[in-house]
Design an enzyme around this catalytic site. Structure first.
Site, short mmCIF file in Angstrom:
data_model
loop_
_atom_site.label_atom_id
_atom_site.label_comp_id
_atom_site.label_asym_id
_atom_site.label_seq_id
_atom_site.Cartn_x
_atom_site.Cartn_y
_atom_site.Cartn_z
N GLY A 45 0.87 -1.06 0.02
CA GLY A 45 -0.04 -0.06 0.05
C GLY A 45 0.76 1.33 -0.01
O GLY A 45 2.08 1.13 0.38
N GLN A 50 3.02 9.82 1.03
CA GLN A 50 4.26 9.14 1.17
C GLN A 50 5.34 9.37 -0.21
O GLN A 50 6.41 9.06 -0.09
CB GLN A 50 4.15 7.69 1.04
CG GLN A 50 3.44 7.32 2.44
CD GLN A 50 3.31 5.63 2.64
OE1 GLN A 50 2.37 5.48 2.04
NE2 GLN A 50 4.37 5.08 3.07
N CYS A 88 6.08 0.25 7.29
CA CYS A 88 5.78 1.26 6.60
C CYS A 88 6.80 1.63 5.62
O CYS A 88 7.88 1.63 6.06
CB CYS A 88 5.08 2.51 7.39
SG CYS A 88 4.63 3.99 6.53
N LEU A 89 6.41 2.00 4.43
CA LEU A 89 7.45 2.41 3.53
C LEU A 89 8.20 3.51 3.79
O LEU A 89 9.34 3.77 3.68
CB LEU A 89 6.84 2.61 2.08
CG LEU A 89 6.25 1.23 1.44
CD1 LEU A 89 5.61 1.77 0.05
CD2 LEU A 89 7.28 0.11 1.32
N HIS A 130 -4.46 1.42 7.59
CA HIS A 130 -3.03 2.16 7.64
C HIS A 130 -2.82 3.31 6.59
O HIS A 130 -2.64 4.41 6.78
CB HIS A 130 -1.95 1.19 7.27
CG HIS A 130 -0.44 1.43 7.07
ND1 HIS A 130 0.28 1.32 8.15
CD2 HIS A 130 0.10 2.22 6.17
CE1 HIS A 130 1.59 1.96 7.87
NE2 HIS A 130 1.29 2.36 6.66
N GLU A 131 -3.59 2.95 5.37
CA GLU A 131 -3.26 4.28 4.22
C GLU A 131 -4.11 5.36 4.70
O GLU A 131 -3.90 6.38 4.33
CB GLU A 131 -3.78 3.43 2.72
CG GLU A 131 -2.83 2.38 2.41
CD GLU A 131 -1.24 2.69 2.65
OE1 GLU A 131 -0.75 3.84 2.58
OE2 GLU A 131 -0.38 1.71 2.86
N HIS A 134 -2.69 7.64 6.90
CA HIS A 134 -1.55 8.48 6.25
C HIS A 134 -2.28 9.65 5.68
O HIS A 134 -1.79 10.79 5.60
CB HIS A 134 -0.92 7.69 4.96
CG HIS A 134 0.27 6.96 5.31
ND1 HIS A 134 1.55 7.50 5.77
CD2 HIS A 134 0.64 5.66 5.12
CE1 HIS A 134 2.28 6.61 6.08
NE2 HIS A 134 1.85 5.27 5.67
#
Length: 168
Positions: A45, A50, A88-89, A130-131, A134
């Protein structure tokens, strides 16, 4: 072309994103760049902020390797409790157990502006939350204790400094 992934605690990750109003070629291009960035980083995701774009757009990966393109998402319903390991990225190499809702119902627009609703549970519900976090200006570390968050922040600050040195 893939975009660089922003490392937390960068300001773009801690501020709420803006709703998408233009469903044209610029959105298509952003979604393609986000997909490339996510694939390169082997993520499941990614949210627009991000990659440094403060728009309410994200990709949410399904278990079959495909993904939802979600624009202007809203969490309509939440139920149950589950704690899963999460990474997380934008917080590379950090994994912690995070409490989330087990099931969610999400309303979102697609890249053409059409509204959809979907229900998700388990890992998919976790990724949706999660997304959307963000897009609301929150990172998974916000769900952790102050001590864990502080230690992770120190590691990410060091990582950011080392990346700047590599570019020079």
């Amino acid at each position: 072309m893939a975009r660089d992934i922003v490392i937390w605690p960068h300001k773009v990750l801690t501020s709420a994103t803006q709703p998408v109003m233009d469903f044209g070629p610029a959105l298509e291009k952003l979604l393609a760049e986000m997909a490339e960035s996510m694939a390169e980083a082997k993520g499941i995701g990614i949210a627009a902020n991000q990659v440094g774009v403060s728009l309410r757009v994200a990709l949410v990966g399904r278990e079959d390797g495909t993904f939802f393109e979600i624009v202007n998402p809203q969490l309509l319903e939440r139920s149950g409790k589950v704690t899963l390991e999460e990474g997380c990225l934008s917080v590379p190499e950090e994994w912690e157990k995070v409490p989330r809702f087990e099931k969610v119902k999400v309303r979102y627009q697609d890249k053409a502006g059409q509204w959809h609703e979907t229900e998700a549970e388990g890992r998919l519900a976790h990724v949706f939350q999660h997304e959307i976090d963000h897009l609301d200006g929150h990172v998974f570390v916000d769900h952790l204790s102050n001590l864990k968050r502080t230690l992770i922040r120190e590691r990410m600050n060091k990582l950011q400094k080392s990346q700047v040195r590599k570019k020079d």
